[in-house]
Design an enzyme around this catalytic site. Sequence first.
Site, PDB file in Angstrom:
ATOM      1  CG  PHE A 181       6.639   4.338  -2.452  1.00 39.74           C
ATOM      2  CD1 PHE A 181       5.624   3.737  -2.506  1.00 39.74           C
ATOM      3  CD2 PHE A 181       7.655   3.907  -3.886  1.00 39.74           C
ATOM      4  CE1 PHE A 181       5.131   2.591  -3.432  1.00 39.74           C
ATOM      5  CE2 PHE A 181       7.060   3.107  -4.685  1.00 39.74           C
ATOM      6  CZ  PHE A 181       5.986   2.351  -4.667  1.00 39.74           C
ATOM      7  CG  PHE A 200       4.386  -1.106   3.889  1.00 36.76           C
ATOM      8  CD1 PHE A 200       4.027  -0.850   5.290  1.00 36.76           C
ATOM      9  CD2 PHE A 200       3.340  -1.138   2.976  1.00 36.76           C
ATOM     10  CE1 PHE A 200       2.828  -0.728   5.803  1.00 36.76           C
ATOM     11  CE2 PHE A 200       2.100  -0.847   3.426  1.00 36.76           C
ATOM     12  CZ  PHE A 200       1.850  -0.704   4.819  1.00 36.76           C
ATOM     13  CE  LYS A 227       9.889  -1.488  -4.776  1.00 33.28           C
ATOM     14  NZ  LYS A 227       9.017  -0.265  -4.439  1.00 33.28           N
ATOM     15  CB  SER A 269      -2.303   9.845  -5.006  1.00 34.24           C
ATOM     16  OG  SER A 269      -2.282   8.674  -4.324  1.00 34.24           O
ATOM     17  CG  ASP A 324      -5.283  -1.532  -5.437  1.00 32.15           C
ATOM     18  OD1 ASP A 324      -5.305  -0.417  -4.821  1.00 32.15           O
ATOM     19  OD2 ASP A 324      -5.936  -2.579  -4.827  1.00 32.15           O
ATOM     20  CB  SER A 325       0.527  -2.476  -4.430  1.00 34.13           C
ATOM     21  OG  SER A 325       0.827  -1.924  -5.808  1.00 34.13           O
ATOM     22  CD  GLU A 328      -7.501   2.902  -3.671  1.00 34.70           C
ATOM     23  OE1 GLU A 328      -7.231   2.178  -2.896  1.00 34.70           O
ATOM     24  OE2 GLU A 328      -6.673   3.462  -4.605  1.00 34.70           O
ATOM     25  CG  HIS A 352       5.097  -5.771  -5.470  1.00 36.33           C
ATOM     26  ND1 HIS A 352       6.435  -5.127  -5.401  1.00 36.33           N
ATOM     27  CD2 HIS A 352       4.443  -4.593  -5.161  1.00 36.33           C
ATOM     28  CE1 HIS A 352       6.237  -4.100  -4.665  1.00 36.33           C
ATOM     29  NE2 HIS A 352       5.142  -3.789  -4.647  1.00 36.33           N
ATOM     30  N   PRO A 378       3.667   9.407  -6.446  1.00 39.78           N
ATOM     31  CG  PRO A 378       4.971  11.349  -5.867  1.00 39.78           C
ATOM     32  CD  PRO A 378       3.884  10.265  -5.417  1.00 39.78           C
TER      33      PRO A 378
HETATM   34  P1  ITT Z   1      -2.564   4.923  -5.374  1.00 42.53           P
HETATM   35  O1  ITT Z   1      -3.751   4.108  -4.844  1.00 42.53           O
HETATM   36  O2  ITT Z   1      -3.232   6.411  -5.693  1.00 42.53           O
HETATM   37  O3  ITT Z   1      -2.048   4.394  -6.714  1.00 42.53           O
HETATM   38  P2  ITT Z   1      -1.349   4.439  -2.882  1.00 42.53           P
HETATM   39  O4  ITT Z   1       0.192   4.912  -2.495  1.00 42.53           O
HETATM   40  O5  ITT Z   1      -2.252   4.603  -2.043  1.00 42.53           O
HETATM   41  O6  ITT Z   1      -1.433   4.944  -4.312  1.00 42.53           O
HETATM   42  P3  ITT Z   1      -1.956   1.493  -3.231  1.00 42.53           P
HETATM   43  O7  ITT Z   1      -3.205   1.690  -2.653  1.00 42.53           O
HETATM   44  O8  ITT Z   1      -1.717   0.533  -4.217  1.00 42.53           O
HETATM   45  O9  ITT Z   1      -1.277   2.953  -3.552  1.00 42.53           O
HETATM   46  O10 ITT Z   1      -0.882   0.979  -2.069  1.00 42.53           O
HETATM   47  C1  ITT Z   1      -1.110   0.218  -0.598  1.00 42.53           C
HETATM   48  C2  ITT Z   1      -0.261   0.836   0.334  1.00 42.53           C
HETATM   49  O11 ITT Z   1       1.052  -0.314  -0.062  1.00 42.53           O
HETATM   50  C3  ITT Z   1       0.491   2.132  -0.058  1.00 42.53           C
HETATM   51  O12 ITT Z   1       0.565   2.753   1.360  1.00 42.53           O
HETATM   52  C4  ITT Z   1       1.791   2.079  -0.676  1.00 42.53           C
HETATM   53  O13 ITT Z   1       2.725   2.653  -0.137  1.00 42.53           O
HETATM   54  C5  ITT Z   1       2.206   0.685  -0.267  1.00 42.53           C
HETATM   55  N1  ITT Z   1       3.038  -0.090  -1.475  1.00 42.53           N
HETATM   56  C6  ITT Z   1       2.591  -0.252  -2.619  1.00 42.53           C
HETATM   57  N2  ITT Z   1       3.547  -0.796  -3.300  1.00 42.53           N
HETATM   58  C7  ITT Z   1       4.623  -0.750  -2.453  1.00 42.53           C
HETATM   59  C8  ITT Z   1       6.121  -0.745  -2.752  1.00 42.53           C
HETATM   60  O14 ITT Z   1       6.409  -1.085  -4.018  1.00 42.53           O
HETATM   61  N3  ITT Z   1       6.727  -0.686  -1.778  1.00 42.53           N
HETATM   62  C9  ITT Z   1       6.309  -0.314  -0.532  1.00 42.53           C
HETATM   63  N4  ITT Z   1       5.326   0.047  -0.392  1.00 42.53           N
HETATM   64  C10 ITT Z   1       4.204  -0.150  -1.174  1.00 42.53           C
END
Ligand code: ITT
Length: 183
Positions: free
Chosen positions: A139, A141, A162, A8, A65-66, A36, A167, A10
């Site tokens: 986007f 954090f 970046k 979700s 998933d991050s 999730e 990561h 972009p």
């Molecule tokens: P999808 O699950 O739909 O892919 P999401 O934004 O909800 O999108 P995650 O659950 O993987 O994605 O992300 C966990 C949170 O960590 C989410 O609020 C992201 O904005 C943040 N995040 C992930 N990768 C990031 C990055 O590279 N820089 C900054 N914040 C990040």
Amino acid sequence: MRLAFVTSNPGKVEEAKKYLEPLGIEVYQLRFEYPEIQADTLEEVAEYGVMWLAERIKEPFFLDDSGLFVDALRGFPGVYSAYVYRTLGYQGILKLLEGETNRRAHFKSVIACWVGELHLFTGTVEGEITTEPRGRFGFGFDPVFKPHGFDKTFAEMTTEEKNRISHRGRALEAFAQWLRENL
Ligand code: ITT
């Protein structure tokens, strides 16, 4: 080859495109909500999501998933990063760390790809949480995360900068390497 990126977000798609398109891989965003699950690791969350989606999506796809893991918060928000970002934003992390001198943190990204079978690729980046937000790119954090060895936050970097150290960039690099060798 075309690859669907199920997300979700972009911002993630922008990063993946910059990384994979020069290799001749066309990446397109597929918005498809998937469960999730609550689990201890990003790998478990990603793997469950992929297996659930594999029964519903016919073309090859991947997801990411991050999480942000803050040392002084014993790894929080970690697998809860999306929820914490939605409810408290990065300001919430700054607030939780008010007065804290240990600002170490890392980001981790797990890319899970489905091409008739499951493959996982991971990447991490060490850094610290700033005391104030800086920058307007990226986007999530990004405005409060400064990778080690750099004076800029992720939000003060271009996508290319970046990607070189992040990561997700590292996970994408491992993913691209595997795609080159196997597809
Ligand atoms: P999808 O699950 O739909 O892919 P999401 O934004 O909800 O999108 P995650 O659950 O993987 O994605 O992300 C966990 C949170 O960590 C989410 O609020 C992201 O904005 C943040 N995040 C992930 N990768 C990031 C990055 O590279 N820089 C900054 N914040 C990040």
